[in-house]
Design an enzyme around this catalytic site. Structure first.
Site, PDB file in Angstrom:
ATOM      1  N   ALA A   1     -42.992  -4.108  64.695  1.00  8.07           N
ATOM      2  CA  ALA A   1     -42.382  -2.893  64.154  1.00  8.07           C
ATOM      3  C   ALA A   1     -41.134  -2.389  64.873  1.00  8.07           C
ATOM      4  O   ALA A   1     -40.331  -1.677  64.278  1.00  8.07           O
ATOM      5  CB  ALA A   1     -43.417  -1.787  64.147  1.00  8.07           C
ATOM      6  N   ALA A   2     -40.982  -2.713  66.156  1.00  8.70           N
ATOM      7  CA  ALA A   2     -39.899  -2.083  66.928  1.00  8.70           C
ATOM      8  C   ALA A   2     -38.526  -2.607  66.507  1.00  8.70           C
ATOM      9  O   ALA A   2     -38.407  -3.795  66.213  1.00  8.70           O
ATOM     10  CB  ALA A   2     -40.119  -2.362  68.413  1.00  8.70           C
ATOM     11  N   PRO A   3     -37.505  -1.755  66.437  1.00 10.55           N
ATOM     12  CA  PRO A   3     -37.442  -0.333  66.812  1.00 10.55           C
ATOM     13  C   PRO A   3     -37.910   0.656  65.734  1.00 10.55           C
ATOM     14  O   PRO A   3     -37.721   1.852  65.888  1.00 10.55           O
ATOM     15  CB  PRO A   3     -35.950  -0.139  67.094  1.00 10.55           C
ATOM     16  CG  PRO A   3     -35.259  -1.113  66.196  1.00 10.55           C
ATOM     17  CD  PRO A   3     -36.170  -2.291  66.079  1.00 10.55           C
ATOM     18  N   GLY A   4     -38.504   0.152  64.664  1.00  6.11           N
ATOM     19  CA  GLY A   4     -39.162   1.065  63.742  1.00  6.11           C
ATOM     20  C   GLY A   4     -38.399   1.418  62.481  1.00  6.11           C
ATOM     21  O   GLY A   4     -38.827   2.291  61.720  1.00  6.11           O
ATOM     22  N   GLY A   5     -37.280   0.756  62.243  1.00  7.39           N
ATOM     23  CA  GLY A   5     -36.482   1.073  61.049  1.00  7.39           C
ATOM     24  C   GLY A   5     -37.303   0.966  59.770  1.00  7.39           C
ATOM     25  O   GLY A   5     -37.291   1.874  58.924  1.00  7.39           O
ATOM     26  N   LYS A   6     -38.056  -0.121  59.658  1.00  2.00           N
ATOM     27  CA  LYS A   6     -38.787  -0.329  58.395  1.00  2.00           C
ATOM     28  C   LYS A   6     -40.047   0.528  58.339  1.00  2.00           C
ATOM     29  O   LYS A   6     -40.417   1.016  57.278  1.00  2.00           O
ATOM     30  CB  LYS A   6     -39.089  -1.822  58.209  1.00  2.00           C
ATOM     31  CG  LYS A   6     -37.794  -2.627  58.127  1.00  2.00           C
ATOM     32  CD  LYS A   6     -38.016  -4.089  57.897  1.00  2.00           C
ATOM     33  CE  LYS A   6     -36.718  -4.853  58.037  1.00  2.00           C
ATOM     34  NZ  LYS A   6     -36.262  -5.019  59.449  1.00  2.00           N
TER      35      LYS A   6
ATOM     36  N   ASP B   1     -42.338  -8.458  59.780  1.00  2.00           N
ATOM     37  CA  ASP B   1     -40.901  -8.670  60.012  1.00  2.00           C
ATOM     38  C   ASP B   1     -40.843  -9.512  61.280  1.00  2.00           C
ATOM     39  O   ASP B   1     -40.725  -8.996  62.383  1.00  2.00           O
ATOM     40  CB  ASP B   1     -40.231  -7.298  60.196  1.00  2.00           C
ATOM     41  CG  ASP B   1     -38.721  -7.392  60.240  1.00  2.00           C
ATOM     42  OD1 ASP B   1     -38.177  -8.469  59.921  1.00  2.00           O
ATOM     43  OD2 ASP B   1     -38.080  -6.392  60.597  1.00  2.00           O
TER      44      ASP B   1
ATOM     45  N   ASP C   1     -50.297  -7.800  70.540  1.00  2.00           N
ATOM     46  CA  ASP C   1     -49.825  -9.105  70.088  1.00  2.00           C
ATOM     47  C   ASP C   1     -50.331  -9.320  68.654  1.00  2.00           C
ATOM     48  O   ASP C   1     -51.547  -9.348  68.419  1.00  2.00           O
ATOM     49  CB  ASP C   1     -50.401 -10.170  71.042  1.00  2.00           C
ATOM     50  CG  ASP C   1     -49.979 -11.570  70.662  1.00  2.00           C
ATOM     51  OD1 ASP C   1     -49.305 -11.744  69.628  1.00  2.00           O
ATOM     52  OD2 ASP C   1     -50.344 -12.503  71.411  1.00  2.00           O
TER      53      ASP C   1
ATOM     54  N   CYS D   1     -34.727 -12.036  59.699  1.00  2.64           N
ATOM     55  CA  CYS D   1     -33.268 -11.916  59.568  1.00  2.64           C
ATOM     56  C   CYS D   1     -32.665 -13.262  59.971  1.00  2.64           C
ATOM     57  O   CYS D   1     -31.737 -13.332  60.754  1.00  2.64           O
ATOM     58  CB  CYS D   1     -32.711 -10.752  60.381  1.00  2.64           C
ATOM     59  SG  CYS D   1     -33.138 -10.785  62.116  1.00  2.64           S
TER      60      CYS D   1
HETATM   61  C1  LIG Z   1     -37.162  -8.425  63.835  1.00  4.23           C
HETATM   62  S1  LIG Z   1     -37.778  -7.429  65.081  1.00  4.23           S
HETATM   63  C2  LIG Z   1     -38.555  -6.150  64.153  1.00  4.23           C
HETATM   64  C3  LIG Z   1     -37.623  -5.105  63.577  1.00  4.23           C
HETATM   65  C4  LIG Z   1     -38.355  -3.948  62.946  1.00  4.23           C
HETATM   66  N1  LIG Z   1     -39.288  -4.376  61.945  1.00  4.23           N
HETATM   67  C5  LIG Z   1     -37.418  -2.913  62.344  1.00  4.23           C
HETATM   68  O1  LIG Z   1     -37.168  -2.936  61.153  1.00  4.23           O
HETATM   69  O2  LIG Z   1     -36.925  -2.055  63.084  1.00  4.23           O
HETATM   70  C6  LIG Z   1     -39.147  -8.369  65.630  1.00  4.23           C
HETATM   71  C7  LIG Z   1     -40.072  -7.658  66.604  1.00  4.23           C
HETATM   72  O3  LIG Z   1     -41.199  -8.522  66.824  1.00  4.23           O
HETATM   73  C8  LIG Z   1     -41.685  -8.212  68.113  1.00  4.23           C
HETATM   74  N2  LIG Z   1     -42.626  -9.299  68.484  1.00  4.23           N
HETATM   75  C9  LIG Z   1     -42.334 -10.534  68.960  1.00  4.23           C
HETATM   76  N3  LIG Z   1     -43.452 -11.248  69.141  1.00  4.23           N
HETATM   77  C10 LIG Z   1     -44.489 -10.449  68.765  1.00  4.23           C
HETATM   78  C11 LIG Z   1     -45.905 -10.609  68.733  1.00  4.23           C
HETATM   79  N4  LIG Z   1     -46.495 -11.730  69.106  1.00  4.23           N
HETATM   80  N5  LIG Z   1     -46.648  -9.565  68.311  1.00  4.23           N
HETATM   81  C12 LIG Z   1     -46.069  -8.393  67.927  1.00  4.23           C
HETATM   82  N6  LIG Z   1     -44.727  -8.186  67.950  1.00  4.23           N
HETATM   83  C13 LIG Z   1     -43.960  -9.202  68.350  1.00  4.23           C
HETATM   84  C14 LIG Z   1     -40.448  -8.086  68.960  1.00  4.23           C
HETATM   85  O4  LIG Z   1     -40.708  -7.336  70.126  1.00  4.23           O
HETATM   86  C15 LIG Z   1     -39.496  -7.370  67.975  1.00  4.23           C
HETATM   87  O5  LIG Z   1     -39.525  -5.984  68.212  1.00  4.23           O
END
Ligand SMILES: C[S@@+](CC[C@H](N)C(=O)[O-])C[C@H]1O[C@@H](n2cnc3c(N)ncnc32)[C@H](O)[C@@H]1O
Length: 432
Positions: A257-262, A324, A306, A377
């Protein structure tokens, strides 16, 4: 003495290219040392050098016998900052040269003064030559298109008719897109506010209602930014919440989810969800989710976890899941040109394995009849179509839901700059 912007830009590019650090970490630290308009110039110089790195290095090699090594490496990037200004900006040549030369002092490389002067004068002369464009067109692809060769090969294989267009789109400056918080205003109302504020709009996307501005503006000039009326988010990223199509009463998971836009967009569109859970593996990045939720006055359960494990899960199945996925980010190179130099060919396979693990795990958390939206992306088939093809072949309770009426492919691949959007991929799966 005022902080020298060229020196800061050279240090940032050195940190990214030689030390493997992310520009999103380095640039804000450097920008904190300068004020107002200089922040923009610093960004322009860093982005520019990272966009055109191989071409700038090629120019330098033509004019210098031995490359700068060891402690002199920052000087190497300072010369690239100089060449970028002369070749790609409207900064008058005399100012570009004198400011770049002045940057040798804070960087403690005074010995480069003469060299920088000479190199930049030569670049000016070469640019003025009649056959400059002809020579540039004959250069090898990694220099001509300013991308690493492994990536060019992948794009050529995946998009034999569009690869040049894709690489050129990655060199462009990205537009600024806005997301209207529908809890405060509908799009028509917010468009009127933009007009009052004399902020011109280029287009409104018909699927997601995302607004593209003609020019980027400081967020503080956007009506109601502090009050959460509006957010900055690319048009492609704004398709997620619409495609997920959440309904009142749904139990929803945003599992990367981070940084949370969606997460925030879903909450804006569907106020009466039964529950929204946002997880991410990186605790520090989840702080941004909390900040965004707070600015927009929204709430969600935020968990550091995770997504490839179930340890965090309370046993309640989800109606809708957004995955995402962590990916190569090769669809957003125009916004993050450092990706070209930080990402390596071998990362792609590792990412594809992680994506498959997460997908398999969270599929088991989805209610029968529920929907999972897979997003990246990335523009690479290994992370997108091939990933979903494999998942469908291994899970006969997964059905692909077409995203558009005319869709014949597996999922929806948006290429960089297609309808002005970032490169993105979406596939919608329903659990039978
Ligand atoms: C594409 S970004 C997400 C952007 C977010 N959905 C938004 O719209 O703001 C992918 C995210 O996956 C997280 N990530 C990577 N591996 C992960 C895992 N095994 N479990 C949960 N999150 C994970 C990363 O820390 C990163 O924040």
């Amino acid at each position: 003495m005022a902080t020298n912007i060229r020196a800061l830009a050279a240090r940032c590019c050195f940190a990214v290219v030689d030390k493997g650090r992310s520009l999103s970490d380095e640039l804000p630290k450097a920008q904190a040392k300068v004020e107002g308009k200089d922040k923009g110039l610093l960004q322009e110089l860093c982005y520019g050098v990272l966009r055109y790195l191989p071409a700038l290095e090629y120019d330098l090699r033509q004019l210098m016998d031995k490359p700068l090594k060891g402690k002199q490496r920052v000087g190497h990037f300072l010369i690239l900052v100089g060449i970028y200004q002369v070749k790609h900006t409207r900064i008058p040549d005399h100012a570009a040269v004198s400011e770049t030369v002045a940057a040798t002092k804070p960087l403690k490389c005074d010995f480069l003064r003469g060299l920088i002067n000479g190199v930049l004068r030569n670049i000016q002369r070469n640019l003025a030559k009649e056959d400059a464009a002809e020579i540039a067109a004959k250069l090898p692809d990694p220099i001509k298109y300013s991308h690493p060769s492994w990536f060019i090969k992948k794009v050529q294989n995946a998009y034999p008719d569009q690869w040049q267009e894709i690489l050129n789109a990655n060199l462009e400056r990205p537009p600024m897109w806005l997301r209207v918080n529908q809890r405060h205003h509908n799009v028509t109302e917010y468009l009127a506010l933009l007009e009052q504020a004399e902020i011109p709009v280029a287009l409104v996307d018909d699927k997601s209602s995302a607004i593209k501005l003609v020019n980027a503006v400081d967020v503080n000039k956007l009506p109601g930014f502090i009050d959460g009326w509006i957010s900055v988010q690319d048009g492609a990223a704004q398709q997620a919440a619409t495609l997920l199509d959440t309904q009142a009463g749904d139990v929803v998971l945003d599992c990367c989810a981070a940084p949370g836009g969606k997460t925030c967009h879903i909450l804006e569109l569907t106020p009466n969800l039964a529950k929204m859970t946002a997880i991410d593996i990186e605790e520090s990045r989840l702080l941004r989710v909390a900040e965004n939720l707070s600015r927009l006055n929204l709430s969600a359960e935020v968990i550091t976890a995770d997504a490839a494990s179930k340890e965090w899960w309370d046993g309640q199945l989800f109606d809708r899941i957004l995955l995402d996925a962590p990916c190569s980010a090769t669809g957003v190179i125009r916004r993050h040109p450092d990706i070209k130099w930080l990402r390596k060919a071998e990362d792609i396979e590792k990412l594809a394995i992680l994506q498959q693990q997460i997908l398999k795990n969270i599929w088991s958390l989805l209610k029968p009849g529920g929907t999972l939206l897979y997003a990246t992306c990335s523009i690479l088939p290994e992370e997108n179509i091939e990933q979903i093809e494999q998942f469908l072949s291994e899970n006969n309770n997964a059905k692909l839901v077409p995203i558009t009426n005319e869709q014949t492919d597996i999922g929806w691949q948006i290429l960089p700059n297609e309808q002005s959007m970032d490169g993105f991929y979406y596939a919608k799966l329903e659990k039978q």
